[in-house]
Every structure is written in C-alpha cells, then in structure tokens.
Design a protein around this motif. Structure first.
Motif, PDB file in Angstrom:
ATOM      1  N   GLN A  35      57.500  11.566 -51.698  1.00 12.63           N
ATOM      2  CA  GLN A  35      57.242  12.286 -52.937  1.00 12.63           C
ATOM      3  C   GLN A  35      58.555  12.688 -53.599  1.00 12.63           C
ATOM      4  N   ARG A  36      59.492  13.226 -52.824  1.00  9.46           N
ATOM      5  CA  ARG A  36      60.780  13.656 -53.384  1.00  9.46           C
ATOM      6  C   ARG A  36      61.513  12.518 -54.078  1.00  9.46           C
ATOM      7  N   THR A  37      61.442  11.330 -53.500  1.00 10.79           N
ATOM      8  CA  THR A  37      62.165  10.181 -54.051  1.00 10.79           C
ATOM      9  C   THR A  37      61.293   9.327 -54.960  1.00 10.79           C
ATOM     10  N   GLU A  38      60.061   9.799 -55.189  1.00 13.69           N
ATOM     11  CA  GLU A  38      59.105   9.095 -56.058  1.00 13.69           C
ATOM     12  C   GLU A  38      58.871   7.667 -55.571  1.00 13.69           C
ATOM     13  N   ASP A  39      58.802   7.509 -54.264  1.00 14.30           N
ATOM     14  CA  ASP A  39      58.616   6.215 -53.615  1.00 14.30           C
ATOM     15  C   ASP A  39      57.124   5.953 -53.414  1.00 14.30           C
ATOM     16  N   ALA A  40      56.501   5.340 -54.397  1.00 12.50           N
ATOM     17  CA  ALA A  40      55.057   5.084 -54.324  1.00 12.50           C
ATOM     18  C   ALA A  40      54.708   4.209 -53.129  1.00 12.50           C
ATOM     19  N   ASP A  41      55.492   3.166 -52.860  1.00 10.60           N
ATOM     20  CA  ASP A  41      55.196   2.284 -51.734  1.00 10.60           C
ATOM     21  C   ASP A  41      55.275   3.035 -50.409  1.00 10.60           C
ATOM     22  N   LEU A  61      39.494  10.182 -54.918  1.00  6.95           N
ATOM     23  CA  LEU A  61      39.890   8.777 -54.944  1.00  6.95           C
ATOM     24  C   LEU A  61      39.430   8.153 -53.632  1.00  6.95           C
ATOM     25  N   ILE A  62      38.705   7.043 -53.735  1.00  7.69           N
ATOM     26  CA  ILE A  62      38.147   6.406 -52.546  1.00  7.69           C
ATOM     27  C   ILE A  62      38.762   5.028 -52.377  1.00  7.69           C
ATOM     28  N   GLY A  63      39.416   4.833 -51.250  1.00  8.73           N
ATOM     29  CA  GLY A  63      40.035   3.559 -50.927  1.00  8.73           C
ATOM     30  C   GLY A  63      41.470   3.483 -51.415  1.00  8.73           C
ATOM     31  N   LEU A  64      42.231   2.654 -50.742  1.00 10.96           N
ATOM     32  CA  LEU A  64      43.651   2.525 -51.050  1.00 10.96           C
ATOM     33  C   LEU A  64      43.883   2.011 -52.472  1.00 10.96           C
ATOM     34  N   GLY A  65      42.956   1.221 -53.001  1.00  6.82           N
ATOM     35  CA  GLY A  65      43.106   0.725 -54.370  1.00  6.82           C
ATOM     36  C   GLY A  65      43.139   1.859 -55.385  1.00  6.82           C
ATOM     37  N   GLN A  66      42.183   2.784 -55.310  1.00  2.00           N
ATOM     38  CA  GLN A  66      42.154   3.912 -56.244  1.00  2.00           C
ATOM     39  C   GLN A  66      43.334   4.851 -56.005  1.00  2.00           C
ATOM     40  N   ILE A  67      43.661   5.088 -54.733  1.00  2.00           N
ATOM     41  CA  ILE A  67      44.792   5.969 -54.425  1.00  2.00           C
ATOM     42  C   ILE A  67      46.080   5.351 -54.967  1.00  2.00           C
ATOM     43  N   SER A  68      46.221   4.049 -54.833  1.00  2.00           N
ATOM     44  CA  SER A  68      47.401   3.350 -55.327  1.00  2.00           C
ATOM     45  C   SER A  68      47.500   3.433 -56.844  1.00  2.00           C
ATOM     46  N   GLU A  69      46.405   3.161 -57.530  1.00  2.00           N
ATOM     47  CA  GLU A  69      46.416   3.207 -58.998  1.00  2.00           C
ATOM     48  C   GLU A  69      46.833   4.587 -59.491  1.00  2.00           C
ATOM     49  N   PHE A  70      46.251   5.629 -58.917  1.00  2.00           N
ATOM     50  CA  PHE A  70      46.581   6.998 -59.299  1.00  2.00           C
ATOM     51  C   PHE A  70      48.048   7.314 -58.987  1.00  2.00           C
ATOM     52  N   THR A  71      48.479   6.999 -57.762  1.00  2.00           N
ATOM     53  CA  THR A  71      49.838   7.322 -57.326  1.00  2.00           C
ATOM     54  C   THR A  71      50.878   6.641 -58.207  1.00  2.00           C
ATOM     55  N   ARG A  72      50.648   5.397 -58.532  1.00  2.00           N
ATOM     56  CA  ARG A  72      51.609   4.651 -59.357  1.00  2.00           C
ATOM     57  C   ARG A  72      51.669   5.175 -60.794  1.00  2.00           C
ATOM     58  N   GLN A  73      50.640   5.911 -61.214  1.00  2.00           N
ATOM     59  CA  GLN A  73      50.658   6.530 -62.542  1.00  2.00           C
ATOM     60  C   GLN A  73      51.373   7.876 -62.531  1.00  2.00           C
ATOM     61  N   VAL A  74      51.153   8.677 -61.473  1.00  3.31           N
ATOM     62  CA  VAL A  74      51.648  10.056 -61.499  1.00  3.31           C
ATOM     63  C   VAL A  74      52.951  10.285 -60.737  1.00  3.31           C
ATOM     64  N   LEU A  75      53.262   9.469 -59.737  1.00  5.52           N
ATOM     65  CA  LEU A  75      54.449   9.755 -58.929  1.00  5.52           C
ATOM     66  C   LEU A  75      55.762   9.460 -59.655  1.00  5.52           C
ATOM     67  N   PRO A  76      55.885   8.334 -60.363  1.00  4.20           N
ATOM     68  CA  PRO A  76      57.143   8.123 -61.090  1.00  4.20           C
ATOM     69  C   PRO A  76      57.379   9.227 -62.133  1.00  4.20           C
ATOM     70  N   GLY A  77      58.502   9.896 -62.008  1.00  5.49           N
ATOM     71  CA  GLY A  77      58.831  10.984 -62.934  1.00  5.49           C
ATOM     72  C   GLY A  77      58.351  12.349 -62.481  1.00  5.49           C
ATOM     73  N   ALA A  78      57.562  12.415 -61.419  1.00  4.54           N
ATOM     74  CA  ALA A  78      56.995  13.690 -60.972  1.00  4.54           C
ATOM     75  C   ALA A  78      58.061  14.675 -60.497  1.00  4.54           C
TER      76      ALA A  78
END
Length: 147
Positions: A35-41, A61-78
């Motif tokens: 989270q600190r480094t905004e490392d979605a992967d 969010l259910i399943g890695l697909g939904q979690i991934s979509e959300f994370t890739r939207q909100v983590l960069p710049g957080a």
C-alpha cells in the motif's frame, strides 16, 4: 510484542506456533509495504482467487477479478499525500491452516504525523494456508470514526 498505541499483540489459542505468528505478521507488513508503495501487483498477490473483500466504504468485492479492478483504480496515487502504518493487534488461529489477523491501521501525513480525522482503520484479514503459502480469503477494511 507492543503494537499500535501501546497495545499488545494477542494470539489465540496460546501457545501458537511462533513461526506461523511471525509469518502472518510479516504478510501484514508486506500488505502495508504494497500500500505504501502503491504496488497493486504486490497487494493482489496476497489474495486467494476466490477472496471476498469489503472496502472501508462498505463495498463488497467478490473474487480476485473484482478486487483487482478496484485496487488498480484506487491504489495508484493513494499515498501521494502521506503514508500508512499497520500493526497486528491480534491473531486467532481458527484451525492450524486458517487464521484471522486483527490490525490497526493509521494513515499519516507527508511528515509522518497521524491524520487527526478519517485516518484510522481496523481491518481484519482471514488467511488460509495451502502448503507453506498463506493467502487472504476474506477481509473487512473497517474505518474507525474519531471520538
């Protein structure tokens, strides 16, 4: 072990395997670092494929697909205005291969000072182990209101 605001990390049942406790505390540290480094992967690598995640705003969010979509939207710049600290407060071993980590989360400003409002969370992560690998299978990121 001393944690967030002087709390002590508790483990149940006691005594628990010290290596498992260290491993889970280390995985929460990996989550914090991602989270600190905004490392979605790096963040997403901690989740199992069928994980369920409830965000701090209550979105399920259910399943890695939904979690991934959300994370890739909100983590960069957080973390553009600060950082975050995670401290494990409690670990409950439900079975030898299922564990719950209760965490205190504190968001910090750019100078490392705790944010006065809307800066705390109390996430819980349910981990499942297959072989030597622990993955988050369910999580709840609960905001802690001031007061």
């Amino acid at each position: 072990m001393t944690g967030f605001e002087g709390t002590t990390v508790t483990v149940a049942p006691a005594p628990a395997d010290a290596a498992d406790v260290r491993n889970l505390v280390g995985l929460v540290a990996d989550l914090e670092q991602a989270q600190r480094t905004e490392d979605a992967d790096g963040f997403l690598a901690l989740f199992g494929p069928d994980a369920v995640w409830v965000t701090g705003a209550g979105r399920r969010l259910i399943g890695l697909g939904q979690i991934s979509e959300f994370t890739r939207q909100v983590l960069p710049g957080a973390m553009s205005d600060g950082s975050v600290d995670y401290v494990v407060e409690h670990i409950a071993f439900i079975t030898p291969d299922i564990a719950l980590t209760g965490v205190r989360q504190q968001y910090l400003d750019r100078d490392g000072r705790p944010l006065a409002t809307d800066g705390r969370g109390a996430p819980s992560y349910l981990w499942s182990r297959t072989g030597d690998t622990w993955k988050i299978v369910a999580g709840q990121n609960t905001a802690v209101l001031p007061g």
